[in-house]
Every structure is written in C-alpha cells, then in structure tokens.
Design an enzyme around this catalytic site. Structure first.
Site, mmCIF file in Angstrom:
data_model
loop_
_atom_site.group_PDB
_atom_site.id
_atom_site.type_symbol
_atom_site.label_atom_id
_atom_site.label_comp_id
_atom_site.label_asym_id
_atom_site.label_seq_id
_atom_site.Cartn_x
_atom_site.Cartn_y
_atom_site.Cartn_z
ATOM 1 N N GLY A 46 0.839 -1.192 0.000
ATOM 2 C CA GLY A 46 0.000 0.000 0.000
ATOM 3 C C GLY A 46 0.869 1.236 0.000
ATOM 4 C CD GLN A 51 3.458 5.687 3.014
ATOM 5 O OE1 GLN A 51 2.493 5.183 2.451
ATOM 6 N NE2 GLN A 51 4.448 4.951 3.497
ATOM 7 C CB CYS A 91 5.497 1.945 7.595
ATOM 8 S SG CYS A 91 4.961 3.477 6.797
ATOM 9 C CG LEU A 92 6.745 1.015 1.508
ATOM 10 C CD1 LEU A 92 6.022 1.346 0.205
ATOM 11 C CD2 LEU A 92 7.897 0.048 1.249
ATOM 12 C CG HIS A 133 -0.333 1.105 7.463
ATOM 13 N ND1 HIS A 133 0.643 0.625 8.307
ATOM 14 C CD2 HIS A 133 0.329 1.894 6.571
ATOM 15 C CE1 HIS A 133 1.818 1.113 7.945
ATOM 16 N NE2 HIS A 133 1.652 1.888 6.885
ATOM 17 C CD GLU A 134 -1.248 2.357 2.994
ATOM 18 O OE1 GLU A 134 -0.718 3.476 3.107
ATOM 19 O OE2 GLU A 134 -0.603 1.303 3.021
ATOM 20 C CG HIS A 137 0.548 6.601 5.891
ATOM 21 N ND1 HIS A 137 1.687 7.031 6.541
ATOM 22 C CD2 HIS A 137 0.785 5.301 5.574
ATOM 23 C CE1 HIS A 137 2.567 6.028 6.610
ATOM 24 N NE2 HIS A 137 2.036 4.962 6.033
HETATM 25 O O1 GNR Z 1 4.202 -2.644 2.443
HETATM 26 C C1 GNR Z 1 3.599 -2.538 3.523
HETATM 27 N N1 GNR Z 1 3.356 -3.648 4.257
HETATM 28 C C2 GNR Z 1 2.526 -3.667 5.363
HETATM 29 C C3 GNR Z 1 2.556 -4.793 6.161
HETATM 30 C C4 GNR Z 1 1.739 -4.881 7.265
HETATM 31 C C5 GNR Z 1 0.869 -3.859 7.566
HETATM 32 C C6 GNR Z 1 0.830 -2.715 6.778
HETATM 33 C C7 GNR Z 1 1.648 -2.625 5.672
HETATM 34 S S1 GNR Z 1 1.575 -1.216 4.648
HETATM 35 C C8 GNR Z 1 3.200 -1.207 3.997
HETATM 36 C C9 GNR Z 1 3.332 -0.134 2.936
HETATM 37 C C10 GNR Z 1 3.147 1.227 3.556
HETATM 38 O O2 GNR Z 1 3.964 1.777 4.240
HETATM 39 N N2 GNR Z 1 2.002 1.804 3.366
HETATM 40 O O3 GNR Z 1 1.746 2.994 3.939
HETATM 41 NI NI NI Z 2 2.951 3.071 5.720
#
Ligand code: GNR
Ligand code: NI
Length: 167
Positions: A46, A51, A91-92, A133-134, A137
């Site tokens: 995601g 980001q 998270c990236l 999670h997104e 953000h």
């Molecule tokens: O790539 C991602 N893997 C992930 C694994 C477990 C829970 C959430 C994520 S999201 C993350 C990519 C990201 O940072 N999205 O904002």
């Molecule tokens: Ni993230």
C-alpha cells in the site's frame, strides 16, 4: 510513469493532514498511477499520497501475491469497523521496522474510484489492516505512534543510525 521519493520517519511532513480531492481529473489519475508504480517498485502492499509528500486523500493498495489487484481509494471514509486483530506491520516510511499493532478485523469504507464514482469496499484480514494503515497516513498518523514511548525512541534511534550508514 514516474517513481516518487518516499518520506522517511521522523519527517514532520508525514504528520500533515491530507485534503479531500475536489475533482478526479487527469492530474489525480497520474498521481495514482505514479503512486502504484512506486508501491510496486518498493515493493509494498500500500501507499498513501502523504508518503510521497502530496497532501491529498489518495491511497493505492495491492495485497495480492500476483500484484494484479490494484485498488485506488480517493477521499476514503470509514463507514463501519468490527472486531479486532493484531498484525505485524511495516511501513515504507519506517524501513526495516516491524511491530505488532492492534486494529479492527473488518472495515467498510466508501471512496471514489479512478472514474470519480463512489464505491464501497468491505475488507477483512490483511486488506483491512492495510486500509486502516493507509487511512492513518492521510491523517498524519504513523503506525509507530501506537507503540510505547520507549519503543518510539528506540525506533527513531535505529532509523537515525541507518541514515548515517547509508549517507
Ligand atoms: O508494504 C507494507 N506492508 C505492510 C505490512 C503490514 C501492515 C501494513 C503494511 S503497509 C506497507 C506499505 C506502507 O507503508 N504503506 O503505507
Ligand atoms: Ni505506511
């Protein structure tokens, strides 16, 4: 198509609130395409516009193994949440850090698609985690903020050390 640079925690710009998209036009569709390319290249499941330092409500997600189930959410709204699950999240914007976070097991979200039409997404399991999670953000919230103060301090220390090594 273009790969976009991803902001790294602790960058204050990750705490910006994203504004709703007023019109799903070619500029927004180009942003979503570039975000998808960036997510696939990373690789990640995601990516939120926050980001890539664009403070508009745009999310791309693809949790499929085959990397062929792209979902784009514009102006997502949470309609319902149920249950609880704990998932190890990454998270990236927080590279190399994985920690358990508790979230709703199922969510219902209403959003606009790339065609500007509203649709409803019912998600559970990993997809539900990723949606939450997104959406965090877009509100300037990072998963590490759910952890203890001590863990947050340690994570900032580890990221600062990584940054010195890669510099
Ligand atoms: O790539 C991602 N893997 C992930 C694994 C477990 C829970 C959430 C994520 S999201 C993350 C990519 C990201 O940072 N999205 O904002
Ligand atoms: Ni993230």
């Amino acid at each position: 198509m273009a790969l976009l640079p991803i902001l790294r925690y602790p960058d204050e710009r990750l705490h910006c609130q994203a504004a709703p998209v007023e019109r799903v036009d070619e500029e927004v569709r180009k942003l979503a395409r570039d975000m998808a390319e960036t997510m696939y290249a990373a690789p990640g499941i995601g990516l939120a516009a926050t980001q890539v330092n664009v403070h508009r409500q745009v999310i791309v997600i693809d949790i499929s193994e085959e990397r062929n189930r792209l979902v784009t959410l514009i102006n997502p709204e949470l309609l319902a949440r149920e249950g609880e699950q704990v998932c190890e999240e990454g998270c990236l914007s927080v590279p190399g850090i994985y920690e358990k976070v508790s979230r709703a097991e199922r969510v219902t979200v209403r959003a606009l698609g790339l065609d500007g039409e509203p649709f409803t997404l019912q998600a559970e399991g990993l997809l539900a985690v990723c949606v939450q999670h997104e959406m965090d953000h877009l509100q300037g919230r990072i998963f590490v903020e759910y952890l203890s103060r001590l863990k947050q301090v340690r994570i900032r220390g580890r990221l600062a050390k990584q940054a010195r090594i890669t510099a």
